[in-house]
Design a protein around this motif. Structure first.
Motif, short mmCIF file in Angstrom:
data_model
loop_
_atom_site.label_atom_id
_atom_site.label_comp_id
_atom_site.label_asym_id
_atom_site.label_seq_id
_atom_site.Cartn_x
_atom_site.Cartn_y
_atom_site.Cartn_z
N TYR A 180 -16.01 -24.25 -7.93
CA TYR A 180 -16.57 -23.67 -9.15
C TYR A 180 -17.84 -22.88 -8.83
O TYR A 180 -18.08 -21.81 -9.41
CB TYR A 180 -16.87 -24.77 -10.17
N LEU A 181 -18.66 -23.41 -7.94
CA LEU A 181 -19.89 -22.71 -7.58
C LEU A 181 -19.59 -21.35 -6.95
O LEU A 181 -20.31 -20.36 -7.20
CB LEU A 181 -20.72 -23.56 -6.62
N LEU A 182 -18.54 -21.29 -6.15
CA LEU A 182 -18.19 -20.02 -5.51
C LEU A 182 -17.71 -18.97 -6.50
O LEU A 182 -17.76 -17.77 -6.22
CB LEU A 182 -17.10 -20.26 -4.45
N SER A 183 -17.22 -19.44 -7.66
CA SER A 183 -16.72 -18.49 -8.66
C SER A 183 -17.82 -17.91 -9.54
O SER A 183 -17.56 -17.00 -10.33
CB SER A 183 -15.69 -19.19 -9.56
N ILE A 184 -19.05 -18.40 -9.41
CA ILE A 184 -20.17 -17.89 -10.22
C ILE A 184 -20.60 -16.54 -9.65
O ILE A 184 -20.85 -16.42 -8.45
CB ILE A 184 -21.35 -18.87 -10.21
N PRO A 185 -20.71 -15.50 -10.47
CA PRO A 185 -21.12 -14.17 -9.97
C PRO A 185 -22.52 -14.23 -9.34
O PRO A 185 -23.45 -14.82 -9.92
CB PRO A 185 -21.11 -13.29 -11.22
N THR A 186 -22.67 -13.61 -8.20
CA THR A 186 -23.98 -13.63 -7.51
C THR A 186 -25.04 -12.84 -8.28
O THR A 186 -26.24 -13.06 -8.07
CB THR A 186 -23.82 -13.04 -6.10
#
Length: 293
Positions: A180-186
């Motif tokens: 889920y953290l990887l799917s958060i836009p940078t």
């Protein structure tokens, strides 16, 4: 006419892809559950001590035994206490490790992701046997600890099993949260840094709220797993006399079916399944009301 043909073809494609799942779901979930419900409505009777046993319809007789069975409900209370303590600790550690891996502060992130996940690859029975030997005063290499603190005593053995479950499942839950953290836009992080937010502030105010659906999902899985606790207490019976045949609800079901009394075991299973559904569904409804999903 063309639109109607397109809709028909689309429905056929949906049915084609859903059919394999539907067949397997019916064979390995619906039918076993239905069979357990039917079995729970029968009782075994004998005309005399030496007469052959026969099953007759008993209605809710077995459920009367279930709701009057003190050891079973004590086992339910035991696993609920287990879950209230173990689940938050496990998910807290999973969240912490996921945040550390996502922060970039940890070098060799791929290695640590694999290292944290590795215990989940160990079968539950093997993990319980391994930890049982580590807890045993006569077999453990940590004799100074195990001889001063009896980790297999009646007061501690539940938390000794909680440690085993936590060790196995922290990495599994960490992977879900980390995904889920990887799917958060940078771009969100970049905007926060421009506003002066540091790593801790970003984690607390941005990352944790955005991974709340993952925490809800892992909590539901953990509630279900807690009420189904079987492998660890079954193995720990070989190491500790404090673990009885009714120590957990699933162990009660297993022991009852070994008597054998399949009808009463089926009634235990149905009640346990309903309790699991009520707790997990109630938790989901609670999170919906609080807007956590």
């Amino acid at each position: 006419m063309k639109a109607r043909k397109a809709r028909t073809a689309h429905k056929g494609a949906i049915a084609f892809f859903v059919l394999p799942f539907g067949v397997l779901f019916a064979l390995f979930f619906v039918l076993p559950v239905g069979y357990a419900v039917v079995q729970s409505l029968y009782v075994v009777e004998r005309a005399d001590m030496f007469a052959p046993a026969k099953e007759v319809f008993g209605g809710l007789t077995q459920y009367g035994y279930v709701f009057s069975d003190g050891p079973f409900w004590r086992s339910v209370g035991r696993v609920l206490l287990f879950g209230v303590v173990q689940v938050p600790v496990m998910l807290g550690l999973a969240l912490l490790t996921a945040l550390l891996l996502d922060s970039g502060l940890v070098k060799a992130g791929r290695f640590f992701r694999l290292a944290f996940f590795m215990p989940y690859a160990v079968p539950g029975v093997v993990a319980a046997i391994m930890w049982g030997f580590l807890y045993s005063p006569n077999l453990s290499p940590f004799t100074s600890l195990t001889q001063s603190v009896d980790l297999l005593s009646a007061d501690v053995v539940l938390w000794a099993m909680a440690n085993v479950v936590t060790w196995v499942y922290v990495g599994y839950n960490m992977i879900i949260i980390y995904s889920y953290l990887l799917s958060i836009p940078t771009e969100i992080y970049e905007a926060a840094r421009l506003d002066g937010a540091g790593p801790v502030r970003i984690a607390w105010s941005i990352k944790i709220p955005l991974v709340m659906p993952a925490l809800v999902l892992t909590t539901v899985f953990s509630i279900i797993g807690t009420l189904q606790l079987l492998a660890e207490p079954q193995v720990f019976r070989s190491f500790s006399s404090a673990v009885s045949s009714t120590y957990t609800p699933n162990l009660t079901v297993y022991s009852t079916s070994s008597i054998p009394n399949f009808n009463l075991a089926a009634a235990f299973s149905v009640v346990l399944a309903l309790a699991t559904f009520a707790l997990s569904f109630g938790f989901l409804k609670l999170t919906q009301r609080k807007g956590l999903r």
